[in-house]
Every structure is written in structure tokens, then in C-alpha cells.
Design a protein around this motif. Structure first.
Motif, PDB file in Angstrom:
ATOM      1  N   TYR A   1       2.740  50.267  24.918  1.00 51.42           N
ATOM      2  CA  TYR A   1       3.739  49.854  23.935  1.00 51.42           C
ATOM      3  C   TYR A   1       4.772  50.972  23.793  1.00 51.42           C
ATOM      4  O   TYR A   1       4.428  52.149  23.748  1.00 51.42           O
ATOM      5  CB  TYR A   1       3.105  49.648  22.563  1.00 51.42           C
ATOM      6  N   ARG A   2       6.017  50.599  23.694  1.00 48.76           N
ATOM      7  CA  ARG A   2       7.100  51.543  23.382  1.00 48.76           C
ATOM      8  C   ARG A   2       7.522  51.317  21.944  1.00 48.76           C
ATOM      9  O   ARG A   2       7.499  50.195  21.449  1.00 48.76           O
ATOM     10  CB  ARG A   2       8.322  51.295  24.284  1.00 48.76           C
ATOM     11  N   THR A   3       7.924  52.387  21.287  1.00 49.18           N
ATOM     12  CA  THR A   3       8.454  52.226  19.946  1.00 49.18           C
ATOM     13  C   THR A   3       9.818  51.558  20.063  1.00 49.18           C
ATOM     14  O   THR A   3      10.591  51.863  20.957  1.00 49.18           O
ATOM     15  CB  THR A   3       8.567  53.567  19.207  1.00 49.18           C
ATOM     16  N   ALA A   4      10.074  50.633  19.159  1.00 50.88           N
ATOM     17  CA  ALA A   4      11.321  49.849  19.228  1.00 50.88           C
ATOM     18  C   ALA A   4      12.451  50.568  18.509  1.00 50.88           C
ATOM     19  O   ALA A   4      12.284  51.420  17.724  1.00 50.88           O
ATOM     20  CB  ALA A   4      11.096  48.479  18.613  1.00 50.88           C
TER      21      ALA A   4
ATOM     22  N   VAL B   1       2.481  60.424  15.158  1.00 48.69           N
ATOM     23  CA  VAL B   1       3.217  59.213  14.766  1.00 48.69           C
ATOM     24  C   VAL B   1       3.990  59.473  13.482  1.00 48.69           C
ATOM     25  O   VAL B   1       5.177  59.135  13.380  1.00 48.69           O
ATOM     26  CB  VAL B   1       2.257  58.004  14.598  1.00 48.69           C
ATOM     27  N   ALA B   2       3.347  60.075  12.493  1.00 47.83           N
ATOM     28  CA  ALA B   2       4.001  60.356  11.209  1.00 47.83           C
ATOM     29  C   ALA B   2       5.207  61.277  11.377  1.00 47.83           C
ATOM     30  O   ALA B   2       6.199  61.150  10.655  1.00 47.83           O
ATOM     31  CB  ALA B   2       3.001  60.973  10.236  1.00 47.83           C
ATOM     32  N   ALA B   3       5.158  62.181  12.360  1.00 47.77           N
ATOM     33  CA  ALA B   3       6.268  63.107  12.608  1.00 47.77           C
ATOM     34  C   ALA B   3       7.361  62.478  13.463  1.00 47.77           C
ATOM     35  O   ALA B   3       8.376  63.114  13.739  1.00 47.77           O
ATOM     36  CB  ALA B   3       5.741  64.375  13.280  1.00 47.77           C
TER      37      ALA B   3
ATOM     38  N   ASP C   1      -2.673  51.831   7.477  1.00 41.31           N
ATOM     39  CA  ASP C   1      -2.396  50.545   6.842  1.00 41.31           C
ATOM     40  C   ASP C   1      -1.152  49.948   7.469  1.00 41.31           C
ATOM     41  O   ASP C   1      -0.481  50.579   8.277  1.00 41.31           O
ATOM     42  CB  ASP C   1      -2.253  50.684   5.324  1.00 41.31           C
ATOM     43  N   ALA C   2      -0.830  48.737   7.084  1.00 42.40           N
ATOM     44  CA  ALA C   2       0.292  48.020   7.701  1.00 42.40           C
ATOM     45  C   ALA C   2       1.625  48.745   7.518  1.00 42.40           C
ATOM     46  O   ALA C   2       2.518  48.630   8.352  1.00 42.40           O
ATOM     47  CB  ALA C   2       0.379  46.602   7.140  1.00 42.40           C
ATOM     48  N   ALA C   3       1.774  49.520   6.460  1.00 40.34           N
ATOM     49  CA  ALA C   3       3.022  50.239   6.219  1.00 40.34           C
ATOM     50  C   ALA C   3       3.245  51.352   7.237  1.00 40.34           C
ATOM     51  O   ALA C   3       4.370  51.777   7.460  1.00 40.34           O
ATOM     52  CB  ALA C   3       3.032  50.810   4.806  1.00 40.34           C
ATOM     53  N   ASP C   4       2.176  51.837   7.867  1.00 44.77           N
ATOM     54  CA  ASP C   4       2.275  52.936   8.829  1.00 44.77           C
ATOM     55  C   ASP C   4       2.569  52.488  10.255  1.00 44.77           C
ATOM     56  O   ASP C   4       2.803  53.315  11.120  1.00 44.77           O
ATOM     57  CB  ASP C   4       0.964  53.734   8.855  1.00 44.77           C
ATOM     58  N   VAL C   5       2.527  51.194  10.518  1.00 46.99           N
ATOM     59  CA  VAL C   5       2.670  50.703  11.883  1.00 46.99           C
ATOM     60  C   VAL C   5       4.149  50.696  12.290  1.00 46.99           C
ATOM     61  O   VAL C   5       4.960  50.023  11.669  1.00 46.99           O
ATOM     62  CB  VAL C   5       2.088  49.278  12.032  1.00 46.99           C
ATOM     63  N   PRO C   6       4.501  51.468  13.313  1.00 45.62           N
ATOM     64  CA  PRO C   6       5.893  51.436  13.788  1.00 45.62           C
ATOM     65  C   PRO C   6       6.161  50.133  14.543  1.00 45.62           C
ATOM     66  O   PRO C   6       5.229  49.444  14.967  1.00 45.62           O
ATOM     67  CB  PRO C   6       5.966  52.634  14.742  1.00 45.62           C
ATOM     68  N   ARG C   7       7.418  49.790  14.716  1.00 41.69           N
ATOM     69  CA  ARG C   7       7.767  48.618  15.513  1.00 41.69           C
ATOM     70  C   ARG C   7       7.431  48.942  16.968  1.00 41.69           C
ATOM     71  O   ARG C   7       7.866  49.964  17.493  1.00 41.69           O
ATOM     72  CB  ARG C   7       9.235  48.297  15.360  1.00 41.69           C
ATOM     73  N   LEU C   8       6.657  48.076  17.582  1.00 41.77           N
ATOM     74  CA  LEU C   8       6.211  48.308  18.949  1.00 41.77           C
ATOM     75  C   LEU C   8       6.636  47.154  19.847  1.00 41.77           C
ATOM     76  O   LEU C   8       6.675  46.006  19.423  1.00 41.77           O
ATOM     77  CB  LEU C   8       4.681  48.445  18.999  1.00 41.77           C
ATOM     78  N   ARG C   9       6.944  47.494  21.102  1.00 42.90           N
ATOM     79  CA  ARG C   9       7.326  46.506  22.118  1.00 42.90           C
ATOM     80  C   ARG C   9       6.391  46.680  23.309  1.00 42.90           C
ATOM     81  O   ARG C   9       6.296  47.770  23.889  1.00 42.90           O
ATOM     82  CB  ARG C   9       8.783  46.757  22.530  1.00 42.90           C
TER      83      ARG C   9
END
Length: 78
Positions: A75-78, A25-27, A51-59
Motif C-alpha cells: 500500500y502507498r500512502t495517498a 507512521v505518526a511522524a 484506532d480508525a483515526a490513526d489510519v492514513p489514506r492507503l492505495r
């Protein structure tokens, strides 16, 4: 990646280990998360996103309940 994704490359799947999943995810290498939710309350555990800062936008693209009570969430990344 899924079959309908037209970007080059091969799918990478991780199961049962948070550390490699966090690194992917980080990469920026994750375009889909498939999470199996089990109806069990543990009260502790390791979070997929630190933490909340690491959460990508998800759909949410699919939710599939099983007779066992387990639910698959895609979930797909938005």
C-alpha cells in the motif's frame, strides 16, 4: 521508499515490531506499507493502527499471492 520514488533519503524498514512502525507512521515518515497476510486466525493481537483515526489514506499498488497461502499487500500512502 522504492526505486521509482524521486524524493531524497534512504529507505527505513521495520519488521516484526508494531511500536517503531506506529512511531514512524505518526511522524509522517511512511510512504509505503508492505504487509504479509498469513492464513491463520488468532483472535487477538496488536493492531498496526491503534484506532480508525490513526489510519492514513492507503492505495493498494500490488497484491502478490504465494503458493503457501501467504499474500503480500503493498500500500502507498495517498
Amino acid at each position: 521508499m522504492t526505486d521509482d520514488d524521486n524524493r531524497p533519503g534512504r529507505a527505513i524498514v521495520t519488521t516484526g515490531s508494531v511500536t517503531p512502525a506506529r512511531e514512524l507512521v505518526a511522524a509522517g515518515l511512511v510512504d509505503e506499507h508492505r504487509l504479509f497476510v498469513y492464513p491463520v486466525v488468532l483472535g487477538h493481537g496488536r493492531r498496526l493502527f491503534a484506532d480508525a483515526a490513526d489510519v492514513p489514506r492507503l492505495r493498494l499498488v500490488q497484491s502478490l499471492p504465494f503458493t503457501s497461502g501467504v499474500v503480500l499487500l503493498r500500500y502507498r500512502t495517498a
